[in-house]
Design an enzyme around this catalytic site. Structure first.
Site, mmCIF file in Angstrom:
data_model
loop_
_atom_site.group_PDB
_atom_site.id
_atom_site.type_symbol
_atom_site.label_atom_id
_atom_site.label_comp_id
_atom_site.label_asym_id
_atom_site.label_seq_id
_atom_site.Cartn_x
_atom_site.Cartn_y
_atom_site.Cartn_z
ATOM 1 N N LYS A 76 -4.050 13.884 -67.041
ATOM 2 C CA LYS A 76 -3.513 13.295 -68.137
ATOM 3 C C LYS A 76 -4.352 12.326 -68.994
ATOM 4 O O LYS A 76 -4.809 12.687 -69.867
ATOM 5 C CB LYS A 76 -2.159 12.953 -68.036
ATOM 6 N N ASN A 77 -4.690 11.308 -68.206
ATOM 7 C CA ASN A 77 -5.396 10.043 -68.824
ATOM 8 C C ASN A 77 -6.923 10.443 -68.983
ATOM 9 O O ASN A 77 -7.598 9.551 -69.619
ATOM 10 C CB ASN A 77 -5.251 8.940 -67.903
ATOM 11 N N CYS A 130 6.129 -1.155 -75.242
ATOM 12 C CA CYS A 130 6.841 -0.057 -74.730
ATOM 13 C C CYS A 130 7.477 -0.346 -73.631
ATOM 14 O O CYS A 130 7.656 -1.647 -73.204
ATOM 15 C CB CYS A 130 5.865 1.074 -74.467
ATOM 16 N N ARG A 147 1.837 -4.516 -74.483
ATOM 17 C CA ARG A 147 0.639 -3.925 -74.624
ATOM 18 C C ARG A 147 -0.195 -3.826 -76.064
ATOM 19 O O ARG A 147 0.003 -2.971 -76.812
ATOM 20 C CB ARG A 147 0.800 -2.465 -74.389
ATOM 21 N N ASP A 199 -0.537 2.671 -61.765
ATOM 22 C CA ASP A 199 0.037 4.031 -62.083
ATOM 23 C C ASP A 199 0.804 4.754 -60.762
ATOM 24 O O ASP A 199 1.336 5.658 -60.856
ATOM 25 C CB ASP A 199 -0.739 5.068 -62.852
ATOM 26 N N ARG A 213 6.053 14.277 -69.908
ATOM 27 C CA ARG A 213 5.082 13.942 -70.680
ATOM 28 C C ARG A 213 3.886 13.819 -69.875
ATOM 29 O O ARG A 213 2.585 14.116 -70.531
ATOM 30 C CB ARG A 213 5.380 12.593 -71.159
HETATM 31 C C1 EPZ Z 1 -4.425 3.179 -69.596
HETATM 32 O O1 EPZ Z 1 -3.476 2.527 -70.457
HETATM 33 C C2 EPZ Z 1 -3.443 4.405 -69.097
HETATM 34 N N1 EPZ Z 1 -2.918 5.144 -70.276
HETATM 35 C C3 EPZ Z 1 -2.194 3.905 -68.288
HETATM 36 O O2 EPZ Z 1 -1.484 4.929 -67.765
HETATM 37 C C4 EPZ Z 1 -2.776 2.956 -67.212
HETATM 38 O O3 EPZ Z 1 -1.617 2.387 -66.550
HETATM 39 C C5 EPZ Z 1 -3.548 2.127 -67.857
HETATM 40 O O4 EPZ Z 1 -4.622 2.446 -68.372
HETATM 41 C C6 EPZ Z 1 -4.014 1.139 -66.669
HETATM 42 O O5 EPZ Z 1 -4.688 1.805 -65.676
HETATM 43 C C7 EPZ Z 1 -3.882 6.245 -70.857
HETATM 44 O O6 EPZ Z 1 -4.895 6.246 -70.190
HETATM 45 C C8 EPZ Z 1 -3.433 6.968 -71.472
HETATM 46 P P1 EPZ Z 1 -5.234 -1.165 -70.638
HETATM 47 P P2 EPZ Z 1 -4.076 1.416 -71.268
HETATM 48 O O7 EPZ Z 1 -6.003 -1.143 -71.902
HETATM 49 O O8 EPZ Z 1 -5.589 2.209 -71.806
HETATM 50 C C9 EPZ Z 1 -3.614 -5.343 -71.818
HETATM 51 C C10 EPZ Z 1 0.369 6.306 -67.170
HETATM 52 O O9 EPZ Z 1 1.380 6.001 -66.691
HETATM 53 N N2 EPZ Z 1 -4.446 -5.317 -73.007
HETATM 54 O O10 EPZ Z 1 -6.168 -1.054 -69.433
HETATM 55 O O11 EPZ Z 1 -3.093 0.914 -72.519
HETATM 56 C C11 EPZ Z 1 -2.261 -4.447 -71.742
HETATM 57 O O12 EPZ Z 1 -1.334 -5.142 -72.328
HETATM 58 C C12 EPZ Z 1 0.081 5.161 -68.280
HETATM 59 O O13 EPZ Z 1 -0.261 7.292 -67.283
HETATM 60 C C13 EPZ Z 1 -4.504 -6.266 -73.886
HETATM 61 O O14 EPZ Z 1 -4.155 -7.388 -73.719
HETATM 62 O O15 EPZ Z 1 -4.116 0.211 -70.327
HETATM 63 C C14 EPZ Z 1 -2.362 -4.357 -70.149
HETATM 64 O O16 EPZ Z 1 -1.355 -5.315 -69.792
HETATM 65 C C15 EPZ Z 1 0.721 4.004 -68.502
HETATM 66 N N3 EPZ Z 1 -5.442 -6.038 -74.976
HETATM 67 C C16 EPZ Z 1 -3.645 -4.340 -69.669
HETATM 68 O O17 EPZ Z 1 -4.364 -4.998 -70.626
HETATM 69 C C17 EPZ Z 1 -5.815 -4.713 -75.306
HETATM 70 O O18 EPZ Z 1 -6.229 -4.639 -76.348
HETATM 71 C C18 EPZ Z 1 -4.126 -2.947 -69.169
HETATM 72 O O19 EPZ Z 1 -4.152 -2.310 -70.205
HETATM 73 C C19 EPZ Z 1 -5.771 -3.719 -74.318
HETATM 74 C C20 EPZ Z 1 -4.970 -4.074 -73.245
#
Ligand code: EPZ
Length: 421
Positions: free
Chosen positions: A22-23, A117, A122, A306, A398
């Site tokens: 998915k990701n 969310c 996030r 995850d 999803r």
């Molecule tokens: C991706 O989300 C995945 N989603 C998530 O999978 C996964 O949990 C996550 O990476 C971490 O591995 C998809 O790929 C669609 P991040 P993403 O940006 O890209 C903070 C699932 O269950 N952050 O690495 O949103 C954020 O708040 C899902 O399949 C900022 O502060 O993850 C979080 O605490 C859920 N500012 C941390 O970084 C930003 O601009 C990690 O987020 C961006 C992120």
């Protein structure tokens, strides 16, 4: 709304095919915005998030067509709109990833801010700062990100304070068409980033270092169509491995790869599960006897957030105590009260949880709160005494394809009930 009925107590045996990730699939679809295409993607998972992404890309003007069914998609064409509206972005946060590609291809994008969310606040500040470093002008207004790059984007050096997966992907895609060279320092190293870079390179991009934490992108004038196959879903694979670990049994996870998930395999083995790499996948064997372990979620190559909920369910029936510390998302323990209603003994304090293993769980009516949390409740149901009823399974749909079919084929007693019938 559909729900699942799960009768616990069956050992699992047989084969489960691991679907496309998915990701990764979602991001590869977005990458098609960068060229006239067509980008032909195979091994696309048949899940609701992919259908949402198809509808977003169609709204932006792309032709999105199935080639012999939903697992192979052809994407390409001209961009007719630059707006990702609130109703889609609020449904699926990954929609934010159209921002970089739209800016790079047509110099303009209007994307709804996703908001918080179920698992945390996030923010997307790192996405925006990265794109600004490439010359984008960004204005936040009325809940929307209005971004412009009238003279195109230009390469730059971006140091991410945290290796955000989404920020790395947005910047990486935008940089492929920027003038000059871009360096992304402290970039995310998840296997899905490498998959995206490989696909972009197949489309004519010049990207190196996608697995190393420092990514170099030499901008090119244009990208072209390509054929690419989505990598196997390492999280789906790890999830079914936990199922076998708990129920006991012997299952081959077809297409599963050791190299993508060493931290997960290490944790499975430490808990007493046997994992063997075979030619066509990962073989999981367990006698159902598990030991407590300690885990901390981290960016890749650390233990993935995850997989946290699924391990928590598994460790709830392990011998002894376990601890899990969640460092990526601030609110990702929503499954704890539901697992406790099934007899688990889990207490949380801030970002840490202590899991005291119990001999058995008992069935209950439980409710899914997010994708991975939903599966942790299925796992609990697979070993609980009695019949568990899991509602709100749309969370599960999803991101996991044909869950009930894959599990039933290995002997589990799980069925979907359509409530309207
Ligand atoms: C991706 O989300 C995945 N989603 C998530 O999978 C996964 O949990 C996550 O990476 C971490 O591995 C998809 O790929 C669609 P991040 P993403 O940006 O890209 C903070 C699932 O269950 N952050 O690495 O949103 C954020 O708040 C899902 O399949 C900022 O502060 O993850 C979080 O605490 C859920 N500012 C941390 O970084 C930003 O601009 C990690 O987020 C961006 C992120």
């Amino acid at each position: 709304m559909d729900y699942f009925l799960i009768e616990g107590g069956q050992r699992l045996g047989g084969r489960i095919p691991v679907g496309g990730a998915k990701n990764s699939g979602l991001k590869l679809m977005v990458a098609s915005l960068l060229s006239e295409g067509p980008l032909i993607l195979s091994n696309v998972p048949d899940i609701a998030d992919i259908r949402t992404m198809r509808s977003l890309l169609s709204q932006l003007g792309l032709d999105v067509d199935e080639v012999d069914g939903p697992r192979k998609l052809s994407l390409g064409g001209a961009i007719a709109s630059v707006e990702a509206p609130y109703d889609i972005v609020s449904r699926m946060r990954a929609s934010i990833l159209v921002l970089g590609p739209l800016l790079a291809r047509v110099g303009e994008a209007r994307v709804s801010l996703p908001g918080g969310c179920a698992i945390g606040t996030r923010p997307v500040d790192l996405h925006l700062k990265g794109l600004e470093a490439l010359g984008a002008e960004i204005l936040l207004e009325g809940g929307y990100i209005n971004a412009k790059a009238p003279d195109g984007l230009k390469g730059g050096r971006i140091v991410l304070p945290f290796p955000s997966v989404g920020a790395t992907e947005n910047i990486l895609m935008a940089a492929t068409l920027a003038r000059g060279t871009t360096e992304i320092v402290n970039a995310a190293r998840e296997p899905e980033i490498l998959d995206l870079a490989n696909c972009l390179n197949a489309m004519g991009a010049r990207i190196t270092g996608a697995h190393s934490g420092t990514i170099l992108v030499e901008g090119v004038e244009r990208l072209h169509g390509a054929h690419y196959s989505v990598m196997p879903d390492r999280i789906e694979c790890g999830t079914y491995a936990c199922a076998v670990g708990m129920t006991g049994g012997d299952v081959l996870l077809e297409g599963g790869r050791m190299a993508d998930q060493e931290a997960v395999i290490h944790a499975l083995r430490e808990a007493g599960v046997t994992v063997t790499e075979e030619v066509d996948g990962l073989r999981i064997q367990s006698d159902g006897y598990l030991k407590g372990i300690d885990l901390t979620t981290e960016p890749y190559p650390g233990f993935p957030t995850d997989m946290q909920a699924q391990f928590m369910a598994m460790l709830s029936v392990a011998d002894g105590a376990s601890t899990i510390t969640e460092t990526i998302f601030e609110n990702r323990f929503m499954h704890v009260p539901e697992l406790n209603r099934m007899g688990a003994k889990i207490s949380t304090q801030g970002r840490s949880a202590v899991i005291r293993g119990v001999k058995r769980l008992s069935a209950a009516r439980v409710m899914a709160t997010d994708l991975r949390a939903s599966f942790s409740l299925i796992l609990a149901g697979l070993v609980a005494e009695g019949e568990t009823m899991l509602s709100r399974v749309y969370h599960l749909d999803r991101g996991y394809e044909h869950v009930e079919k894959k599990l039933s084929a290995c002997g589990a007693k799980i069925r979907r009930v359509q409530q309207s019938k």
